[in-house]
Scaffold this motif. Structure first.
Motif, PDB file in Angstrom:
ATOM      1  N   GLN A   1       0.545  -0.879   0.028  1.00 36.90           N
ATOM      2  CA  GLN A   1      -0.216  -0.164  -0.133  1.00 36.90           C
ATOM      3  C   GLN A   1       1.079   0.950   0.304  1.00 36.90           C
ATOM      4  N   SER A   2       1.733   1.204   0.784  1.00 37.29           N
ATOM      5  CA  SER A   2       2.506   2.505   0.823  1.00 37.29           C
ATOM      6  C   SER A   2       3.242   2.665  -0.536  1.00 37.29           C
TER       7      SER A   2
ATOM      8  N   SER B   1       0.590   4.302  -3.059  1.00 41.41           N
ATOM      9  CA  SER B   1       0.227   5.593  -2.653  1.00 41.41           C
ATOM     10  C   SER B   1       1.390   6.278  -3.169  1.00 41.41           C
TER      11      SER B   1
ATOM     12  N   ASN C   1      -9.315  -0.636   0.479  1.00 42.42           N
ATOM     13  CA  ASN C   1      -8.785   0.273  -0.043  1.00 42.42           C
ATOM     14  C   ASN C   1      -8.054   0.803  -1.115  1.00 42.42           C
ATOM     15  N   ARG C   2      -7.545  -0.232  -2.118  1.00 38.39           N
ATOM     16  CA  ARG C   2      -7.210   0.015  -2.950  1.00 38.39           C
ATOM     17  C   ARG C   2      -8.294   0.078  -3.928  1.00 38.39           C
TER      18      ARG C   2
ATOM     19  N   ALA D   1      -9.750   3.320  -4.182  1.00 38.85           N
ATOM     20  CA  ALA D   1      -8.879   5.009  -4.972  1.00 38.85           C
ATOM     21  C   ALA D   1      -8.540   4.115  -6.570  1.00 38.85           C
TER      22      ALA D   1
END
Length: 215
Positions: free
Chosen positions: A81-82, A85, A143-144, A147
């Protein structure tokens, strides 16, 4: 007796840094053990051996094999994720550019290589048997997905149904290429998967194909 603030804070900071270093060693060793032994045969002992530490260190920080593996999966998702992101955070705010940045991030060899993919698929194969794995996966996948949905909605504000479908297809597409890269490494490469994904994106968004061709 009192001590100046720097004399009491420094040891605490050092202890935290040492603890973080040890945790990092154990987590990285867990991934190496999964690659070498598989998930089922990975134990606190195999992880300690990979880390070059005593088994007691792994027990101290993670309590049990299940605790260690659950934390390892969460750490894997945090790193992933980092990565994506950061890719979109440093890209131009144009949603077309951000979509391309996210897809490129997915096939970056630093985050997508045979060793890492083998760890991903080991965990995904156990989700039906370990509820914690499924919970972590849903949390980070959501989360992805959100986005990607946001980017598609920004591109197609007047057609929310189409935006939702395209977001789902993009999400599924890159997952599919990860599977192909893992199962058929002789037939696929990161470069070919990326190229095909961007071609598919242009086909899904023909009105932005010219811009996509320049990225």
């Amino acid at each position: 007796m009192t001590f100046p603030p720097n004399e009491i804070e420094r040891p605490r900071k050092e202890r935290k840094e040492n603890a973080d270093k040890r945790r990092r060693q154990v987590l990285d060793a867990t991934y190496r053990s999964i690659v070498s032994n598989g998930l089922v045969k990975t134990t606190l002992a195999t992880v300690a051996q990979q880390a070059g530490l005593s088994q007691g260190v792994a027990v101290f920080y993670f309590k049990s094999k299940n605790g260690l593996l659950t934390e390892a999966l969460r750490d894997l998702y945090e790193q992933y994720q980092s990565h994506w992101s950061a890719a979109i955070a440093t890209a131009d705010p144009d949603p077309v550019v951000q979509l391309v940045a996210l897809i490129r991030a997915d096939f970056d060899p630093a985050i997508c290589n045979r060793e890492i993919l083998s760890v991903w698929f080991a965990f995904w194969g156990e989700q039906a048997f370990v509820p914690q794995y499924g919970e972590i996966t849903r949390e980070y996948d959501d989360n992805r997905s959100r986005a990607i949905q946001k980017m598609c909605q920004d591109l197609l504000p007047g057609d929310p149904d189409r935006a939702a479908n395209i977001a789902d297809w993009i999400d599924t597409l890159t997952d599919g290429y990860w599977q192909n890269l893992y199962l058929f490494p002789a037939n696929y490469s990161n470069a070919s998967a990326l190229e095909s994904s961007l071609k598919c994106l242009a086909a899904l968004l023909p009105e932005f194909a010219e811009k996509l061709g320049r990225l």
